[in-house]
Design an enzyme around this catalytic site. Structure first.
Site, short mmCIF file in Angstrom:
data_model
loop_
_atom_site.label_atom_id
_atom_site.label_comp_id
_atom_site.label_asym_id
_atom_site.label_seq_id
_atom_site.Cartn_x
_atom_site.Cartn_y
_atom_site.Cartn_z
CB THR A 102 -1.45 -10.68 -0.56
OG1 THR A 102 -1.95 -9.55 0.14
CG2 THR A 102 -2.13 -10.75 -1.92
CE LYS A 175 -3.33 -6.14 -1.16
NZ LYS A 175 -2.43 -6.72 -0.17
#
Length: 279
Positions: A102, A175
């Protein structure tokens, strides 16, 4: 058997740690030829125990690979291994780079621009090592349709569902927004528990009761299992703090504001926590 063999790939893997190790194991168990990076003899032994071939340099990871998976902790580490470490330049034409870390959508866009002949997918995950081991971790995937389909047999070894959300970088945005909402819900829950305490309602009982009411959510179930909001925040603070720091930074760079979410996030990760997460 012939049809199954067609779906087997040569997979390079960087980041066989807490999240990556169960991915490597499931890839090997699915029959893929996996070569994973291990820079020390101890890490190479660990890779071999997972059923993969251990290599010591990024170029060896990429050599002949159909798909290369990167599952390191930070955006800086992605750039270090893919750009500075030469991984991207060593990948064959037509191969696919999958980034599970991420981070900033801009990093993925930069990787895609660096070598257009290599397809780049950003595929940050939602879940933990136990979800990977069970084969049902959620993948938010950004990238070209054809590249997603080429990588799907690899991702399906540990990912379910595989949610294709748009262009390169879109997976990261989804995300980050998901984790922003997650953090904001924790902030709301902390405020609710605090209010309950002031009016004499026990936290344990409150969490249990809300789980059966109209305000029930997955977050409340996770917090209730931990016993308290603070205990749960302590367990996920390192990871949620990193993601919130990234989304705040990208929002600022693009001239956007998180609006009312900001105050809720502050109750979960203050300045000290954010500084710690960036070390």
């Amino acid at each position: 058997m012939d049809e199954e063999q067609k779906t087997m790939s040569t997979v390079g893997f960087v980041g066989a740690g807490r999240m990556g190790a169960p991915m490597v194991r499931r890839l090997a168990e699915a029959g893929h030829d996996v070569r994973a990076l291990g820079r020390t003899s101890e890490k190479r032994r660990a890779v071999q125990e997972l059923g993969a071939h251990a290599v010591s340099e990024p170029g060896e990871v990429a050599d002949g690979a159909d798909v290369v998976v990167v599952c390191v902790f930070t955006d800086d580490q992605v750039r270090e291994v893919c750009l500075d470490g030469g991984l991207l330049d060593a990948m064959p034409t037509g191969s696919v780079l999958v980034v599970h870390t991420t981070g900033s959508p801009r990093t993925v866009e930069e990787l895609a621009a660096r070598r257009p002949e290599v397809a780049v997918l950003d595929a940050p995950v939602s879940g933990g090592p136990h979800d990977i081991a069970a084969g049902h971790i959620t993948l938010f995937v950004g990238g070209d349709d054809a590249a997603v389909e080429r990588a799907r047999p690899v991702l399906a070894a540990y990912g379910e569902p595989i949610v294709h959300v748009g262009r390169p970088g879109a997976g990261q945005w989804v995300k980050l927004i998901n984790n922003t909402l997650f953090g904001a819900q924790l902030g709301m829950l902390r405020e609710a528990v605090s209010f309950g305490g002031r009016v004499g309602v026990d936290e344990t009982g409150l969490l249990s009761a809300i789980g059966h009411g109209s305000a029930a959510s997955r977050v409340i179930g996770l917090v209730e299992a931990r016993g308290s909001v603070q205990s749960f925040i302590d367990s996920v603070g390192e990871f949620i703090g990193k993601d919130i720091a990234v989304v705040r930074g990208i929002a600022a760079e693009t001239g956007n504001s998180l609006g009312a979410l900001e105050g809720l996030l502050d109750t979960v990760v203050g300045e000290d926590a954010l500084s710690e997460s960036n070390r």
